[in-house]
Design a protein around this motif. Structure first.
Motif, PDB file in Angstrom:
ATOM      1  N   ALA A  14      14.049  14.443   1.276  1.00 38.63           N
ATOM      2  CA  ALA A  14      13.700  15.765   0.730  1.00 38.63           C
ATOM      3  C   ALA A  14      12.644  16.481   1.564  1.00 38.63           C
ATOM      4  N   ARG A  15      12.238  15.890   2.675  1.00 35.81           N
ATOM      5  CA  ARG A  15      11.257  16.597   3.517  1.00 35.81           C
ATOM      6  C   ARG A  15      11.804  17.959   3.934  1.00 35.81           C
ATOM      7  N   GLU A  16      10.916  18.897   4.189  1.00 36.74           N
ATOM      8  CA  GLU A  16      11.345  20.221   4.626  1.00 36.74           C
ATOM      9  C   GLU A  16      10.789  20.444   6.023  1.00 36.74           C
TER      10      GLU A  16
ATOM     11  N   HIS B 173       0.649   5.877 -13.101  1.00 35.77           N
ATOM     12  CA  HIS B 173       0.596   7.296 -13.456  1.00 35.77           C
ATOM     13  C   HIS B 173       0.941   8.030 -12.173  1.00 35.77           C
ATOM     14  N   PHE B 174       2.187   8.496 -12.120  1.00 33.76           N
ATOM     15  CA  PHE B 174       2.687   9.077 -10.878  1.00 33.76           C
ATOM     16  C   PHE B 174       2.332  10.557 -10.849  1.00 33.76           C
ATOM     17  N   LEU B 175       1.134  10.841 -10.341  1.00 34.52           N
ATOM     18  CA  LEU B 175       0.603  12.209 -10.312  1.00 34.52           C
ATOM     19  C   LEU B 175       0.851  12.795  -8.929  1.00 34.52           C
TER      20      LEU B 175
ATOM     21  N   GLY C 163       7.049   5.388   8.896  1.00 24.91           N
ATOM     22  CA  GLY C 163       8.225   5.472   9.765  1.00 24.91           C
ATOM     23  C   GLY C 163       9.531   5.526   9.002  1.00 24.91           C
ATOM     24  N   VAL C 164       9.535   6.296   7.916  1.00 28.69           N
ATOM     25  CA  VAL C 164      10.794   6.415   7.168  1.00 28.69           C
ATOM     26  C   VAL C 164      11.601   7.624   7.622  1.00 28.69           C
ATOM     27  N   ALA C 165      10.987   8.474   8.446  1.00 35.60           N
ATOM     28  CA  ALA C 165      11.709   9.678   8.871  1.00 35.60           C
ATOM     29  C   ALA C 165      12.571   9.405  10.101  1.00 35.60           C
TER      30      ALA C 165
ATOM     31  N   LEU D 131       2.109  15.862  -2.357  1.00 31.73           N
ATOM     32  CA  LEU D 131       0.855  15.151  -2.125  1.00 31.73           C
ATOM     33  C   LEU D 131       0.704  14.213  -3.314  1.00 31.73           C
ATOM     34  N   ARG D 132       0.984  12.929  -3.065  1.00 30.37           N
ATOM     35  CA  ARG D 132       0.990  11.949  -4.151  1.00 30.37           C
ATOM     36  C   ARG D 132      -0.421  11.434  -4.397  1.00 30.37           C
ATOM     37  N   ARG D 133      -0.882  11.578  -5.631  1.00 30.53           N
ATOM     38  CA  ARG D 133      -2.188  11.016  -5.997  1.00 30.53           C
ATOM     39  C   ARG D 133      -2.001  10.094  -7.199  1.00 30.53           C
TER      40      ARG D 133
ATOM     41  N   GLY E  24      16.394   1.947   0.732  1.00 30.45           N
ATOM     42  CA  GLY E  24      14.958   1.866   0.420  1.00 30.45           C
ATOM     43  C   GLY E  24      14.453   3.093  -0.339  1.00 30.45           C
ATOM     44  N   HIS E  25      13.428   2.863  -1.155  1.00 30.76           N
ATOM     45  CA  HIS E  25      12.842   3.944  -1.954  1.00 30.76           C
ATOM     46  C   HIS E  25      12.237   5.047  -1.070  1.00 30.76           C
ATOM     47  N   ALA E  26      11.357   4.666  -0.173  1.00 31.04           N
ATOM     48  CA  ALA E  26      10.674   5.677   0.643  1.00 31.04           C
ATOM     49  C   ALA E  26      11.663   6.392   1.559  1.00 31.04           C
TER      50      ALA E  26
ATOM     51  N   ALA F 113      16.180  13.333  -4.675  1.00 31.22           N
ATOM     52  CA  ALA F 113      16.430  12.528  -3.470  1.00 31.22           C
ATOM     53  C   ALA F 113      16.084  11.067  -3.722  1.00 31.22           C
ATOM     54  N   MET F 114      14.988  10.864  -4.470  1.00 30.96           N
ATOM     55  CA  MET F 114      14.583   9.487  -4.771  1.00 30.96           C
ATOM     56  C   MET F 114      15.582   8.828  -5.718  1.00 30.96           C
ATOM     57  N   THR F 115      16.092   9.579  -6.699  1.00 35.06           N
ATOM     58  CA  THR F 115      17.065   9.016  -7.637  1.00 35.06           C
ATOM     59  C   THR F 115      18.341   8.618  -6.891  1.00 35.06           C
TER      60      THR F 115
ATOM     61  N   ALA G   3       0.861  -1.185   0.000  1.00 34.22           N
ATOM     62  CA  ALA G   3       0.000   0.000   0.000  1.00 34.22           C
ATOM     63  C   ALA G   3       0.898   1.235   0.000  1.00 34.22           C
ATOM     64  N   ASN G   4       0.354   2.364  -0.405  1.00 30.96           N
ATOM     65  CA  ASN G   4       1.096   3.624  -0.312  1.00 30.96           C
ATOM     66  C   ASN G   4       0.134   4.714   0.166  1.00 30.96           C
ATOM     67  N   GLY G   5       0.636   5.940   0.207  1.00 26.32           N
ATOM     68  CA  GLY G   5      -0.235   7.058   0.575  1.00 26.32           C
ATOM     69  C   GLY G   5      -0.518   7.150   2.060  1.00 26.32           C
ATOM     70  N   PHE G   6       0.374   6.662   2.897  1.00 28.14           N
ATOM     71  CA  PHE G   6       0.159   6.773   4.346  1.00 28.14           C
ATOM     72  C   PHE G   6       0.203   8.247   4.756  1.00 28.14           C
ATOM     73  N   ALA G   7      -0.685   8.602   5.693  1.00 26.54           N
ATOM     74  CA  ALA G   7      -0.896  10.020   6.007  1.00 26.54           C
ATOM     75  C   ALA G   7       0.397  10.753   6.346  1.00 26.54           C
ATOM     76  N   ALA G   8       1.262  10.134   7.161  1.00 28.92           N
ATOM     77  CA  ALA G   8       2.458  10.846   7.623  1.00 28.92           C
ATOM     78  C   ALA G   8       3.473  11.070   6.504  1.00 28.92           C
ATOM     79  N   SER G   9       3.314  10.363   5.392  1.00 29.11           N
ATOM     80  CA  SER G   9       4.246  10.523   4.275  1.00 29.11           C
ATOM     81  C   SER G   9       3.665  11.377   3.158  1.00 29.11           C
ATOM     82  N   GLN G  10       2.513  11.954   3.399  1.00 32.92           N
ATOM     83  CA  GLN G  10       1.870  12.802   2.397  1.00 32.92           C
ATOM     84  C   GLN G  10       1.924  14.260   2.839  1.00 32.92           C
TER      85      GLN G  10
HETATM   86  C1  HEM Z   1       6.143   2.351  -9.193  1.00 31.97           C
HETATM   87  C2  HEM Z   1       6.414   3.491  -8.646  1.00 31.97           C
HETATM   88  C3  HEM Z   1       6.356   3.766  -7.185  1.00 31.97           C
HETATM   89  C4  HEM Z   1       5.893   2.987  -6.166  1.00 31.97           C
HETATM   90  C5  HEM Z   1       5.291   1.587  -6.245  1.00 31.97           C
HETATM   91  C6  HEM Z   1       6.066   3.739  -4.940  1.00 31.97           C
HETATM   92  C7  HEM Z   1       5.723   3.293  -3.686  1.00 31.97           C
HETATM   93  C8  HEM Z   1       5.920   3.979  -2.526  1.00 31.97           C
HETATM   94  C9  HEM Z   1       5.621   3.484  -1.210  1.00 31.97           C
HETATM   95  C10 HEM Z   1       5.006   2.116  -0.904  1.00 31.97           C
HETATM   96  C11 HEM Z   1       5.955   4.447  -0.318  1.00 31.97           C
HETATM   97  C12 HEM Z   1       5.879   4.379   1.213  1.00 31.97           C
HETATM   98  C13 HEM Z   1       4.639   4.743   1.895  1.00 31.97           C
HETATM   99  C14 HEM Z   1       3.734   5.860   1.429  1.00 31.97           C
HETATM  100  O1  HEM Z   1       3.498   5.958   0.222  1.00 31.97           O
HETATM  101  O2  HEM Z   1       3.189   6.608   2.216  1.00 31.97           O
HETATM  102  C15 HEM Z   1       6.458   5.566  -1.068  1.00 31.97           C
HETATM  103  C16 HEM Z   1       6.849   6.759  -0.518  1.00 31.97           C
HETATM  104  C17 HEM Z   1       7.253   7.851  -1.244  1.00 31.97           C
HETATM  105  N1  HEM Z   1       7.487   7.876  -2.589  1.00 31.97           N
HETATM  106 FE1  HEM Z   1       7.149   6.395  -3.904  1.00 31.97          FE
HETATM  107  N2  HEM Z   1       6.624   4.954  -5.231  1.00 31.97           N
HETATM  108  C18 HEM Z   1       6.828   5.004  -6.592  1.00 31.97           C
HETATM  109  C19 HEM Z   1       7.401   6.040  -7.305  1.00 31.97           C
HETATM  110  C20 HEM Z   1       7.782   7.242  -6.768  1.00 31.97           C
HETATM  111  C21 HEM Z   1       8.331   8.330  -7.513  1.00 31.97           C
HETATM  112  C22 HEM Z   1       8.552   8.341  -9.033  1.00 31.97           C
HETATM  113  C23 HEM Z   1       8.569   9.339  -6.643  1.00 31.97           C
HETATM  114  C24 HEM Z   1       9.101  10.669  -7.096  1.00 31.97           C
HETATM  115  C25 HEM Z   1       9.511  11.622  -6.414  1.00 31.97           C
HETATM  116  C26 HEM Z   1       8.170   8.883  -5.310  1.00 31.97           C
HETATM  117  C27 HEM Z   1       8.213   9.616  -4.153  1.00 31.97           C
HETATM  118  C28 HEM Z   1       7.851   9.156  -2.912  1.00 31.97           C
HETATM  119  C29 HEM Z   1       7.831   9.990  -1.725  1.00 31.97           C
HETATM  120  C30 HEM Z   1       8.127  11.486  -1.648  1.00 31.97           C
HETATM  121  C31 HEM Z   1       7.479   9.162  -0.658  1.00 31.97           C
HETATM  122  C32 HEM Z   1       7.275   9.576   0.813  1.00 31.97           C
HETATM  123  C33 HEM Z   1       8.562   9.833   1.520  1.00 31.97           C
HETATM  124  C34 HEM Z   1       8.316  10.469   2.883  1.00 31.97           C
HETATM  125  O3  HEM Z   1       7.774   9.770   3.745  1.00 31.97           O
HETATM  126  O4  HEM Z   1       8.655  11.640   3.040  1.00 31.97           O
HETATM  127  N3  HEM Z   1       7.713   7.590  -5.423  1.00 31.97           N
HETATM  128  N4  HEM Z   1       6.443   5.240  -2.410  1.00 31.97           N
END
Ligand code: HEM
Length: 437
Positions: free
Chosen positions: A345-347, A369-371, A318-320, A354-356, A337-339, A386-388, A244-251
């Motif tokens: 990059a948090r400020e 579609h990463f909106l 809990g990535v912070a 705000l990921r939608r 890890g990705h997250a 930061a993600m790269t 799952a994604n979109g947890f409140a504390a990470s948005q």
């Molecule tokens: C297939 C593509 C992607 C998947 C499956 C994915 C999945 C996730 C997951 C599971 C999380 C952790 C929990 C959460 O969403 O609240 C996360 C966090 C995050 N992702 Fe991704 N992501 C993807 C692409 C991207 C891209 C392209 C970016 C570009 C900037 C990005 C930026 C972030 C950010 C900013 C967070 C939150 C970090 C924080 O807690 O401050 N993600 N992503």
């Protein structure tokens, strides 16, 4: 694309395919009118269970969706299930700007009357690209950071989405989303039983992209390319990667992403990266622990913080609270890890995006579609950097793709930047409305 046999797949899966197909045919099919009777599907009066709306009292911010959406038990916003992105150019023909603007605004207001502003009804935004504003007299005010889209990493060669307008339509009922789409862009003269002003001639549609977000939906669609047909995606997972994604504390909050000053105060910027995902190795070579390490962090994997698909995380992944020095961390662990990376990059401890975003099977291939919404496109670029994690790849044994979060599975196909103006400027805005109107 072809629709599956309605008798051989669950209704929900059939309607998901109908949204991807779109048009009067998609709407007819979704309404169970398999005879393709276009008129019935298009102008067929009120839709079952879809509440009508009211354009009075709608918020200033087009992107103020959170108050209109439910929360899950942990307090996370529950996003709408079905999504359509309409990319179009504007062609006013001989009509004046004022006449065209009034007609488009009337169409938007009619949609608000036709559908409650909720997931059960319809949520939508209209955004405008830098190239739209470039063609107008006047320039965007300094309070708006809206550069042209460009490639953001050395690993990509994206197409640039530079159509004038991007309309994002979203809702839980596929028929509602399709009916709104047809009323705005197609031949329909009404939606959900309410007459809709015809503004379709103002649009030259260029692209239509679709997707869905909800537990179980990726599992139902794993028969496409980019993922093994038997990938063990948990039932509860809304993403093809199994979590799952979109947890409140990470948005970011809607306040954080809203432009605060100038004529577009109350608006936001929107960027959409269309990303293909290639998940064969993700599912056939990685263990659950490796998937958790790459998506969240190795600490999450060691401490089993995530659960099967994220159900242990509540409202905060809990990535912070991980060690701040991601480079040292990556050197030690050999994986980052990705997250965890994106959170750098948090400020002031607050997320900037705000990921939608929502998964897709457009082109019969897995993708997303990463909106995102953010106050400025600069915010997006900083988070994407930061993600790269090029710094991590440069300074550790972690590769520029491999073991560097999920980069090795993502292929950016296109990028676009848009300004989502406040609601009163949502129809063909001037570049600097206070000066130009
Ligand atoms: C297939 C593509 C992607 C998947 C499956 C994915 C999945 C996730 C997951 C599971 C999380 C952790 C929990 C959460 O969403 O609240 C996360 C966090 C995050 N992702 Fe991704 N992501 C993807 C692409 C991207 C891209 C392209 C970016 C570009 C900037 C990005 C930026 C972030 C950010 C900013 C967070 C939150 C970090 C924080 O807690 O401050 N993600 N992503």
């Amino acid at each position: 694309m072809e629709l599956p046999d309605p008798d051989s797949v669950p209704r929900r899966e059939f309607c998901k395919a109908a949204v991807a197909l779109g048009g009067a045919a998609g709407l007819s099919a979704c309404l169970g009118r398999g005879d393709g009777s276009v008129e019935d599907g298009v102008d067929g009066g009120p839709l079952d269970g879809v509440p009508a709306g009211d354009s009075d009292g709608a918020p200033v911010r087009q992107h103020a969706w959170n108050d209109a959406l439910d929360r899950d038990e942990a307090g996370n916003v529950v996003p709408p299930v079905h999504h359509v992105l309409r990319y179009a150019n504007i062609d006013r023909g001989d009509a004046s700007r004022a006449e065209s603007r009034n007609r488009l605004e009337a169409a938007f207001a009619d949609l608000e009357r036709a559908f409650e502003r909720s997931a059960a009804g319809l949520l939508f935004t209209a955004g405008y690209s830098p190239s739209y504003f470039d063609r107008l007299s006047g320039t965007l005010p300094e309070s708006v950071d809206l550069p042209a889209p460009r490639s953001l990493t050395g690993l990509e060669d994206p197409a640039l989405d530079e159509t004038d307008v991007l309309v994002h339509l979203a809702g839980d009922d596929p028929a509602a989303v399709l009916a709104a789409d047809e009323a705005l862009f197609g031949a329909a003269t009404a939606a959900n039983g309410v007459a809709v002003t015809d503004a379709s001639d103002l649009f030259e549609p260029v692209d239509r992209r679709t997707g869905f977000l909800g537990p179980g939906l990726p599992r139902e669609r794993r028969d496409v390319d980019g993922i093994p047909d038997d990938a063990p995606i948990p039932e509860g997972a809304p993403l093809f990667m199994g979590f799952a994604n979109g947890f409140a504390a990470s948005q970011a909050t809607e306040d954080r992403v809203t432009i605060g000053t100038g004529p577009f105060a109350g608006g936001t910027t929107q960027q959409v990266s269309t990303i293909r995902t290639q998940l064969d190795a993700w599912w056939s070579q990685e263990s659950h622990a490796q998937r958790v390490a790459k998506l969240f962090s190795p600490t999450h994997a060691d401490e089993e913080r995530v659960g099967e698909h994220g159900e242990r995380l509540g409202s905060d992944p809990g990535v912070a609270d991980l060690p701040e020095d991601a480079v040292a961390y990556a050197r030690e662990e050999g994986v980052v890890g990705h997250a965890q990376k994106a959170a750098r990059a948090r400020e002031n401890g607050e997320p900037r995006l705000l990921r939608r975003d929502f998964p897709t099977t457009d082109g019969d291939h897995t993708g997303i579609h990463f909106l995102t919404l953010q106050e400025s496109i600069g915010d997006f670029v900083a988070v994407r950097d930061a993600m790269t994690g090029a710094d991590i790849a440069d300074e550790t044994a972690v590769g520029s793709r491999v073991n560097n979060g999920i980069l090795q599975y993502l292929f950016v196909r296109s990028r676009g930047n848009f300004l989502v103006p406040p609601r009163e400027l949502r129809a063909l805005p001037d570049a600097n409305p206070r000066q130009d109107r």
